[in-house]
Design a protein around this motif. Structure first.
Motif, PDB file in Angstrom:
ATOM      1  N   PRO A 176      67.659  55.067  41.698  1.00 21.63           N
ATOM      2  CA  PRO A 176      68.533  55.285  40.538  1.00 21.63           C
ATOM      3  C   PRO A 176      67.826  56.094  39.454  1.00 21.63           C
ATOM      4  CG  PRO A 176      68.451  52.950  41.148  1.00 21.63           C
ATOM      5  CD  PRO A 176      67.394  53.645  41.933  1.00 21.63           C
ATOM      6  N   ALA A 177      68.603  56.866  38.725  1.00 21.60           N
ATOM      7  CA  ALA A 177      68.047  57.607  37.580  1.00 21.60           C
ATOM      8  C   ALA A 177      68.080  56.663  36.381  1.00 21.60           C
ATOM      9  CB  ALA A 177      68.859  58.867  37.326  1.00 21.60           C
ATOM     10  N   PHE A 178      67.051  55.807  36.299  1.00 17.69           N
ATOM     11  CA  PHE A 178      67.060  54.725  35.310  1.00 17.69           C
ATOM     12  C   PHE A 178      67.187  55.237  33.882  1.00 17.69           C
ATOM     13  CE2 PHE A 178      65.174  52.667  38.989  1.00 17.69           C
ATOM     14  CZ  PHE A 178      65.788  51.435  38.981  1.00 17.69           C
ATOM     15  N   SER A 187      61.345  52.946  26.142  1.00 16.34           N
ATOM     16  CA  SER A 187      60.106  52.165  26.055  1.00 16.34           C
ATOM     17  C   SER A 187      59.919  51.326  27.314  1.00 16.34           C
ATOM     18  CB  SER A 187      60.083  51.300  24.794  1.00 16.34           C
ATOM     19  OG  SER A 187      61.116  50.347  24.855  1.00 16.34           O
ATOM     20  N   GLN A 188      60.999  50.839  27.904  1.00 23.16           N
ATOM     21  CA  GLN A 188      60.874  50.126  29.183  1.00 23.16           C
ATOM     22  C   GLN A 188      60.332  51.071  30.267  1.00 23.16           C
ATOM     23  OE1 GLN A 188      64.986  48.711  29.356  1.00 23.16           O
ATOM     24  NE2 GLN A 188      64.218  46.610  29.645  1.00 23.16           N
ATOM     25  N   ILE A 189      60.816  52.304  30.222  1.00 22.03           N
ATOM     26  CA  ILE A 189      60.358  53.296  31.209  1.00 22.03           C
ATOM     27  C   ILE A 189      58.861  53.552  31.037  1.00 22.03           C
ATOM     28  CG2 ILE A 189      60.519  55.741  31.888  1.00 22.03           C
ATOM     29  CD1 ILE A 189      63.543  55.523  31.345  1.00 22.03           C
ATOM     30  N   MET A 256      56.982  58.677  34.561  1.00 23.62           N
ATOM     31  CA  MET A 256      58.122  58.453  33.666  1.00 23.62           C
ATOM     32  C   MET A 256      59.280  59.373  34.033  1.00 23.62           C
ATOM     33  SD  MET A 256      56.285  57.866  29.981  1.00 23.62           S
ATOM     34  CE  MET A 256      57.833  57.951  29.089  1.00 23.62           C
ATOM     35  N   ASN A 257      58.944  60.604  34.371  1.00 24.58           N
ATOM     36  CA  ASN A 257      59.960  61.576  34.785  1.00 24.58           C
ATOM     37  C   ASN A 257      60.688  61.076  36.034  1.00 24.58           C
ATOM     38  OD1 ASN A 257      61.452  63.902  35.168  1.00 24.58           O
ATOM     39  ND2 ASN A 257      59.774  64.986  36.173  1.00 24.58           N
ATOM     40  N   GLN A 258      59.924  60.535  36.988  1.00 31.18           N
ATOM     41  CA  GLN A 258      60.519  59.997  38.218  1.00 31.18           C
ATOM     42  C   GLN A 258      61.479  58.847  37.895  1.00 31.18           C
ATOM     43  OE1 GLN A 258      60.515  60.718  41.439  1.00 31.18           O
ATOM     44  NE2 GLN A 258      61.575  58.853  42.065  1.00 31.18           N
ATOM     45  N   ILE A 259      61.043  57.933  37.015  1.00 27.26           N
ATOM     46  CA  ILE A 259      61.887  56.776  36.689  1.00 27.26           C
ATOM     47  C   ILE A 259      63.127  57.245  35.921  1.00 27.26           C
ATOM     48  CG2 ILE A 259      61.943  54.525  35.523  1.00 27.26           C
ATOM     49  CD1 ILE A 259      58.881  54.409  35.849  1.00 27.26           C
ATOM     50  N   THR A 260      62.960  58.297  35.147  1.00 31.15           N
ATOM     51  CA  THR A 260      64.092  58.793  34.357  1.00 31.15           C
ATOM     52  C   THR A 260      65.139  59.473  35.234  1.00 31.15           C
ATOM     53  OG1 THR A 260      62.574  59.144  32.511  1.00 31.15           O
ATOM     54  CG2 THR A 260      64.711  60.247  32.378  1.00 31.15           C
ATOM     55  N   THR A 261      64.665  60.309  36.183  1.00 37.27           N
ATOM     56  CA  THR A 261      65.619  61.133  36.949  1.00 37.27           C
ATOM     57  C   THR A 261      65.871  60.649  38.373  1.00 37.27           C
ATOM     58  OG1 THR A 261      63.908  62.560  37.890  1.00 37.27           O
ATOM     59  CG2 THR A 261      64.765  63.186  35.726  1.00 37.27           C
ATOM     60  N   GLY A 262      64.940  59.889  38.967  1.00 38.22           N
ATOM     61  CA  GLY A 262      65.124  59.414  40.341  1.00 38.22           C
ATOM     62  C   GLY A 262      64.871  60.458  41.413  1.00 38.22           C
TER      63      GLY A 262
END
Ligand code: HEC
Ligand code: HEC
Length: 293
Positions: A176-178, A187-189, A256-262
């Motif tokens: 998922p693109a969290f 901040s969680q990311i 962070m980029n990975q967690i943001t975009t998936g």
């Protein structure tokens, strides 16, 4: 002084002279050795036979073909056909034999490795690199770290059907693109990325990572795909986060980029584009690169 045209017998050798003489030196008329003469006649006879049997004389726009119908071109065509026939046999064996049987047969294995290497250069190197070393977004196939599994069968499946492609049997899994979808706050990311750094023993802030750990193990968050221990899950193509081997980079920013975009990289399916023997050769070649499992 002897007359120029007078043939005499040389008193010293007993051989007749030719009658040629220069400054008192006469030329002896030594007969050709018999063996030489017979060889010479034999060559003449042989060459006549050769003219008749083989292509010899150039004509204006053609040449004499000879009775045997020999031609270099025919020779090449025949030997090419022989090579093709024996390759077809080897290809059949590659398709029909089990992986274990191929591995146990040095001739087949060499044939598969050579063919796999060429097919890799032609079809895969563009994304995975000439030496299969990968790059940002394209996995390194030399290490023994596999997103979708490193057994011969798993590698073959990945190559045949691809990942997130348009083949009906493609491997699918989407992180998922969290960030983009607002599932996690920035901040969680950031906290979770800190925790991911800690999983691979990279420099991190322990207190922040501790907060990220809670997010990581939260409901439907990261552990459901990447595993409680973060070691990944080949069933869903979730990479191991503990090996410090990165598809998209191992910096805090990249994570962070990975967690943001998936992300969601696409590996094309090769079934239908390459014949079954080539697919199997590729799987054997790739399996050998990474010390496949
Ligand atoms: C258009 C780019 C592209 C091409 C061409 C391509 N791949 Fe891939 N490949 C990828 C991407 C992207 C992934 C990672 C997919 C993912 O995120 O799970 C991948 C993954 C793989 C994997 C799985 C690695 C693992 O760790 O499980 C294998 C094996 C593989 N490719 C082999 C090949 C072979 C063999 C070819 C040539 C026939 C090929 N690839 C051609 C982009 C490509
Ligand atoms: C639905 C399953 C799923 C969930 C949930 C998930 N991921 Fe992923 N994750 C994946 C997949 C699949 C990939 C590979 C993406 C690709 O190949 O394009 C991935 C890739 C990554 C990567 C990149 C690894 C690399 O080698 O570069 C990181 C980092 C990551 N995930 C962290 C997380 C974190 C942190 C969470 C929770 C916030 C999370 N993931 C949740 C499936 C998941």
């Amino acid at each position: 002084m002897a007359d120029k045209h007078e043939k005499t017998v040389d008193p010293h050798t007993g051989t007749a002279t030719t009658g040629h003489e220069w400054d008192g030196i006469a030329e002896l008329n030594t007969p050709l050795p018999r063996w030489w003469l017979w060889t010479f006649y034999a060559c003449i006879i042989w060459s006549v036979g050769y003219w008749v049997a083989y292509p010899t004389w150039p004509l204006v726009s053609d040449y004499t073909k000879g009775l045997l119908g020999y031609s270099e071109r025919m020779n090449v065509t025949e030997s090419l056909q022989a090579v093709r026939n024996s390759q077809a046999k080897l290809n059949d064996a590659i398709v029909n034999d089990s992986f274990a049987d191929i591995k146990a047969n040095p001739l087949l294995l060499n044939f598969a490795m050579a063919g796999g290497k060429v097919a890799f250069g032609d079809n895969c190197a563009g994304c995975h690199g000439r030496g299969a070393q990968g790059g940002l977004g394209f996995p390194n196939l030399n290490d023994d770290s596999w997103i979708w599994g490193g057994s011969f069968e798993q590698i073959l499946q990945t190559i045949q059907y691809g990942v997130r492609g348009d083949h009906p049997e493609t491997r699918i899994s989407q992180m998922p693109a969290f960030g983009v979808d607002g599932l996690l706050t920035p901040s969680q990311i950031s906290d979770t990325a800190e925790f991911v750094l800690s999983l691979s023993n990279l420099p991190h802030d322990s207190a922040v990572a501790e907060r990220g750990k809670a997010v990581f193990h939260g409901d439907g968050a990261c552990a459901s795909c990447h595993g409680e221990d973060g070691k990944g899950n080949q069933e869903v193509g979730a990479p191991n986060l503990t090996a410090n081997i990165w598809l998209y980079g191992g910096t805090k920013e990249a994570i962070m980029n990975q967690i943001t975009t998936g992300h969601g990289g696409v590996m094309p399916a090769w079934s239908g584009r390459l014949d079954p023997a080539t697919l199997k050769k590729l799987a054997i070649y790739v399996h050998s690169l990474g010390g496949g499992q």
